[in-house]
Design an enzyme around this catalytic site. Structure first.
Site, short mmCIF file in Angstrom:
data_model
loop_
_atom_site.label_atom_id
_atom_site.label_comp_id
_atom_site.label_asym_id
_atom_site.label_seq_id
_atom_site.Cartn_x
_atom_site.Cartn_y
_atom_site.Cartn_z
N ARG A 301 154.03 54.22 85.98
CA ARG A 301 153.01 53.79 86.94
C ARG A 301 153.24 54.44 88.29
NH1 ARG A 301 151.94 47.50 85.06
NH2 ARG A 301 151.90 48.04 82.84
N ARG A 316 159.61 46.85 91.66
CA ARG A 316 158.43 47.72 91.49
C ARG A 316 158.89 49.16 91.39
NH1 ARG A 316 153.19 46.60 92.32
NH2 ARG A 316 153.69 44.65 93.36
N GLU A 390 155.76 37.70 88.88
CA GLU A 390 155.15 38.08 87.61
C GLU A 390 156.07 38.93 86.73
OE1 GLU A 390 151.27 39.88 88.05
OE2 GLU A 390 151.60 41.00 86.19
N SER A 393 151.97 39.25 81.39
CA SER A 393 150.54 39.08 81.62
C SER A 393 149.81 39.09 80.28
CB SER A 393 150.06 40.23 82.50
OG SER A 393 148.73 40.01 82.87
N ARG A 431 162.60 44.97 85.19
CA ARG A 431 162.20 43.87 86.07
C ARG A 431 162.85 42.55 85.66
NH1 ARG A 431 156.11 42.42 88.16
NH2 ARG A 431 156.42 44.34 89.37
#
Length: 467
Positions: A301, A316, A390, A393, A431
């Site tokens: 990403r 991130r 988070e 998802s 993460r």
RNA sequence: GGAGAGAUGGCAGAGUGGUCGAAUGCGCCCGCUUGCUAAGCGGGUGGGGGAUCACAAGUCCCCCCCCGGGUUCGAAUCCCGGUCUCUCCGCCA
């Protein structure tokens, strides 16, 4: 992880993207150019449905805070159909009379040929007219958001997501707790400095137990899903435009994806992309459904637009590994909802095995992607952030992705329907190492390994800091 | 990277400008026949869109022979571009 937020970004569209889009038949051109068995138009939503329920579409767009010109779509649709009817009548006549040609000769034939030539030209003019209108229509259709489920809470961004439930309690440390960076130093788990020198910002090396923990949690998650009957899949990490567009990351999310310019391939941001696309263009047998797949992939990403946010540590980053669950099921609201609940619980079970406190939130309208009907995020407690953040998802798409992918099935009566698709994170690392390390740290800096993870860590119960 | 071959319905495989959405075989479905099964006989068997219309049935029409464009009164068949597959050589984890 949440899908690329790019669907809501108005990034500049690179020439390469539009080139690939054109070739793929998405975006500016009405029909696919690359090989595509589905041959034809693939609007985001059923045009008939839009025609019949424009208000549902309008209200859905409002709730999602995504602009959408439904009236223009309806107008284009009306005009195209009117011209098409006329053009087809001409075409039929032309076809019929063409067949008489071999039986004619002399002047009669010459006259007929002339007539037919004229008919053909008229047709071409109408086709050209249709093409222009259709191009605009297709472009607009790709922007029509899927209306969210009625239960989805109103709200414009993640601040208005609604907490549904909590599991476990955030730990109260009787000592001064360290963050994952400090723990990483004590255990020599990461190297950000050298990674930055080699690969730029938001990159890292995982070392020692850091590397092993990542592989451990991934394998634990994969095994858990396999035990639930999901098919383990290792997938392509580089995919074509169609796969990105079919899963609804494109158009809109181009700025979030790495693109290999020479080959016009895109690095996936999640295994959802190749997995959901896996059977695209096929008509499945209802007996095969549901397809339940679990993929292991790296995820890439660009994090465009996130400059300055979450710059420290593992939160991130540009590249990570993820186990992702994907379900392709029948076009049945109740089943779809049921599976949504299942994939949510699958992931909760993994967090429970890792003994991590988390909560589940019901994502509000404004925080939903263009294609999602409903989404639940799982947020895991991260002591250093002093918040639930988070980590998972779970999205339900109805037939939104399947329609773009032309992914269908034949039911017991022989009727063809478009499938439903869903997906959820099972685990994303590194993460998840943040809560794992931080929640299980002990006063002396050692880290307790949760029981379920021990088999994947050579039976070790505790990680001792380096001397 | 170099050279060549190819892509047709669920599968196999015909078809080189008209009567081809497409022969034939296999598979599958429905009948008949038959103690059961097999064989045999007859029929059927793709997807998408539009018109009419109740988002039904029926009827009519258009598009689809890898994808897109072109030539032609007419294209599965001819031309151009693309994608994919296979074979040989080279390189390579």
């Amino acid at each position: 992880m949440r899908p690329l937020p790019g669907a809501r970004l108005l990034g500049t569209i690179h020439t390469i993207h539009s080139r690939a889009a054109r070739r793929a038949g998405f975006g500016t051109l009405p029909r696919p150019r690359r090989q595509d068995h589905s041959a034809g138009k693939k609007p985001m939503l059923d045009l008939k449905f839009i025609r019949q329920h424009p208000d549902v579409i309008k209200d859905g767009a409002r709730k999602k805070h995504i602009p959408c010109d439904v009236d223009r779509i309806l107008e284009l649709d009306r005009r195209i159909r009117a011209i098409k009817t006329e053009a087809e009548a001409k075409k039929a006549e032309q076809k019929r009379r063409s067949k008489e040609i071999p039986g004619l000769d002399g002047e009669e034939k010459a006259r007929a040929l002339q007539d037919l030539k004229r008919l053909g030209d008229e047709q071409k003019a109408m086709d050209a007219e249709i093409r222009v209108l259709d191009e605009e229509l297709q472009k607009l259709l790709f922007e029509v958001p899927n209306p969210p489920a009625p239960e989805v809470p109103e709200g414009k961004d993640d601040a208005e997501n609604v907490e549904l439930r909590r599991h476990g309690e955030p730990v109260q440390f009787p000592f001064e707790a360290k963050d994952h960076l400090e723990l990483g130093r004590m255990h020599d788990l990461f190297d950000f400095e050298r990674a930055a020198r080699i690969a730029g910002s938001r990159t890292y090396f995982l070392k020692n137990a850091g590397a092993l923990l990542e592989l451990g949690v991934l394998r634990l998650a994969l095994d858990h899903m396999v035990s639930k009957g999901f098919t383990p899949m290792l997938v392509p990490h580089l995919v074509r435009y169609e796969a990105m567009a079919g899963t609804a990351y494109f158009p809109g999310g181009e700025e979030q994806a790495y693109c290999t310019e020479k080959d016009e391939l895109y690095l996936i941001g999640t295994a959802e992309v190749p997995l959901t696309s896996y059977r695209r263009g096929e008509i499945l047998d209802a007996a095969e459904l549901p397809l339940r797949m679990v993929g292991w992939s790296n995820c890439y990403r660009r994090e465009a637009g996130a400059a300055g946010r979450d710059t420290r540590g593992l939160y991130r980053i540009h590249q990570f590994q993820k186990i992702e669950q994907v379900i392709v099921c029948e076009n049945d609201e109740a089943k779809s909802v049921e599976f949504h609940d299942q994939i949510l619980r699958n992931s909760e079970e993994v967090l429970q095995m890792l003994e991590l406190p988390y909560r589940v939130v019901d994502v509000c309208g404004g925080d939903l992607g263009r294609g999602q009907i409903r989404k639940f995020d799982i947020e895991t407690w991260m002591p250093s952030r002093n918040s639930y953040s988070e980590t998972h998802s779970a999205s339900r798409f109805h037939d939104f992705q399947a329609r773009r992918l032309n992914l269908r099935y034949r039911d017991a009566d022989g009727k063809v329907h478009i499938c439903h698709t869903l997906n959820n994170t099972v685990i994303a690392s590194p993460r998840v190492l943040i809560p794992l390390l931080e929640n299980h740290q002990q006063a002396d800096g050692s880290i307790r390994i949760p029981k379920a993870l021990r088999p994947y860590m050579g039976g070790k119960e505790v990680l001792e800091p380096r001397a």
